[in-house]
Design an enzyme around this catalytic site. Structure first.
Site, PDB file in Angstrom:
ATOM      1  CB  ALA A 124      -0.917  -0.005   1.215  1.00  0.00           C
ATOM      2  CG  ASN A 154       5.386   8.391   3.705  1.00  0.00           C
ATOM      3  OD1 ASN A 154       4.284   8.865   4.011  1.00  0.00           O
ATOM      4  ND2 ASN A 154       5.747   7.158   4.048  1.00  0.00           N
ATOM      5  CG  PHE A 180      -4.156   7.960   5.972  1.00  0.00           C
ATOM      6  CD1 PHE A 180      -3.133   7.093   5.625  1.00  0.00           C
ATOM      7  CD2 PHE A 180      -4.917   7.650   7.085  1.00  0.00           C
ATOM      8  CE1 PHE A 180      -2.878   5.942   6.370  1.00  0.00           C
ATOM      9  CE2 PHE A 180      -4.680   6.502   7.830  1.00  0.00           C
ATOM     10  CZ  PHE A 180      -3.648   5.652   7.482  1.00  0.00           C
ATOM     11  CB  SER A 229       0.014   5.733   8.808  1.00  0.00           C
ATOM     12  OG  SER A 229       0.569   6.974   8.399  1.00  0.00           O
ATOM     13  CG  ASN A 283       3.267  10.147   8.054  1.00  0.00           C
ATOM     14  OD1 ASN A 283       4.172  10.633   8.715  1.00  0.00           O
ATOM     15  ND2 ASN A 283       3.474   9.247   7.110  1.00  0.00           N
ATOM     16  CB  THR A 284      -3.155   9.763  10.725  1.00  0.00           C
ATOM     17  OG1 THR A 284      -3.172   9.772   9.303  1.00  0.00           O
ATOM     18  CG2 THR A 284      -4.524  10.176  11.238  1.00  0.00           C
ATOM     19  CE  LYS A 331       1.875  -1.645   5.971  1.00  0.00           C
ATOM     20  NZ  LYS A 331       1.912  -1.139   4.588  1.00  0.00           N
ATOM     21  CG  ASN A 360       2.861   1.646   7.983  1.00  0.00           C
ATOM     22  OD1 ASN A 360       3.523   2.306   7.194  1.00  0.00           O
ATOM     23  ND2 ASN A 360       1.539   1.746   8.035  1.00  0.00           N
ATOM     24  N   GLY A 391      11.954  -3.028   3.613  1.00  0.00           N
ATOM     25  CA  GLY A 391      13.338  -3.125   3.190  1.00  0.00           C
ATOM     26  C   GLY A 391      13.651  -4.147   2.124  1.00  0.00           C
TER      27      GLY A 391
END
Length: 354
Positions: free
Chosen positions: A64, A113, A117, A176, A178-179, A214, A243, A294
């Site tokens: 993803a 990154n 989302f 993630s 980033n949220t 995940k 992740n 990786g």
């Protein structure tokens, strides 16, 4: 597709002159323009598996994050992937974090990154998935929550209800970095509640795609044990490990290494594979695991399989190794299995623990 892969060494210097997110959008458009395969890629039978009533021609998947909006999954399958995971998809369209938010760490063969989302929302994605031919290959859907949603489980319920009928499998993404607050959902009690509600939404569908979780690589030992226990008790169908990481191992890319966000690529191989092995042991090999983090070669993929992965995924390595990487891994993996005396891939899963 073979032409695209053969041209990549020539095109790569020009692509690397572009800002990373622009280059990514160009790659998505190029794959979307490629002809769709008529059937799944044919691979050595030693690699074929049946999991969750799905027939995987090979264990190599596109992770993803590459095809967030279901724009190029057919083109990706044409690169030789055994399956593709789109998303993360949220109920409502979301712009994500301010740009720039994607960074190549070339010296480390890594990426950072902080996309947040960004996606077109489930209705736009559903419209594209409705057009797909399931005979062309396996496509999973990775689900996320909108940034401003307080009741996170409600967003996952909406995603399951809308996209579940169109997906071969579903992924609950709570990992993630980033949220804000998302990773807190990996705690034992909130995770159990989230899985129960999401699974109930899945069970209400006429079609019941497998439901996976995940997880992040940055988990304490207690977190790992709790997740394994909840996964088994609440009837999850599998785990994706893992992740991106918020950790920063020693890196060679100067100031770029200090950018906030999730780190992926080569530096994640060792820690994510170690976590994969621990989750295999904690779940006693009772759940299929997808190993991510990786991977850039058949040897890397094989290490994940021996650590406990039935399937593997990558994304960042294509930036450095090109779109032919999936076919190279699929071509080279059988020899590694046979060299160790395995008659089939499934016999090698978790071999390092025996």
């Amino acid at each position: 597709m073979t032409l695209l892969a053969s041209l990549y060494p020539i095109l790569r210097p020009a692509l690397f002159l572009l800002e990373a997110e622009k280059a990514h959008r160009l790659a998505v458009r190029a794959l979307a323009a490629c002809p769709a395969p008529s059937a799944p890629a044919v691979a050595d039978p030693i690699l074929a598996q049946r999991l969750w009533s799905l027939d995987f021609p090979n264990p190599v998947g596109l992770a993803a994050g590459f095809d967030k909006n279901a724009e190029c999954f057919d083109g990706a399958l044409g690169l030789g992937f055994g399956f593709v995971e789109i998303g993360s998809v949220t109920p409502r369209p979301q712009g994500g974090n301010p740009q720039p938010r994607l960074f190549r760490l070339v010296a480390d063969r890594a990426v950072i990154n902080r996309m947040g989302f960004n996606n077109d929302g489930m209705e736009a994605v559903a419209a594209r998935l409705t057009q797909r031919d399931p005979a062309r290959g396996i496509v999973g859907v990775n689900l996320g929550k909108n940034k401003e949603t307080a009741d996170a489980a409600a967003d996952y319920e909406l995603g399951v209800a809308r996209l579940g009928p169109l997906a071969d499998y579903l992924v609950i993404n709570v990992s993630s970095p980033n949220t804000p607050g998302l990773r807190a959902l990996q705690g034992k009690e909130p995770l159990a509640d989230l899985i129960r509600r999401t699974r109930a939404a899945r069970d209400a569908l006429g079609k019941r795609p497998p439901l996976l979780l995940k997880i992040a690589p940055d988990l304490t030992e207690d977190d790992q044990r709790d997740i394994a226990l909840v996964a088994l008790e609440e009837g999850l169908d599998g785990l994706i490990v893992s992740n991106t990481t918020i950790a920063r191992p020693p890196l060679q890319s100067g100031d770029l290494a200090n950018e906030t966000g999730g780190l992926s690529g080569a530096p994640l191989l060792a820690p994510s594979t170690a976590l994969l092995g621990r989750m295999y042991r904690l779940t006693e090999g009772r759940l299929p695991l997808i190993g991510v983090g990786g991977i850039a070669s058949a040897a890397d993929a094989y290490a994940k399989i021996r650590a406990g992965a039935s399937l593997i995924q990558f994304y960042s390595a294509m930036i450095y190794r090109g779109p032919g990487l999936a076919r190279r891994i699929v071509a080279e993996l059988p020899a590694l299995l046979r060299a160790d005396g395995f008659a089939h891939l499934k016999d090698a899963v978790g071999a390092d623990h025996r």
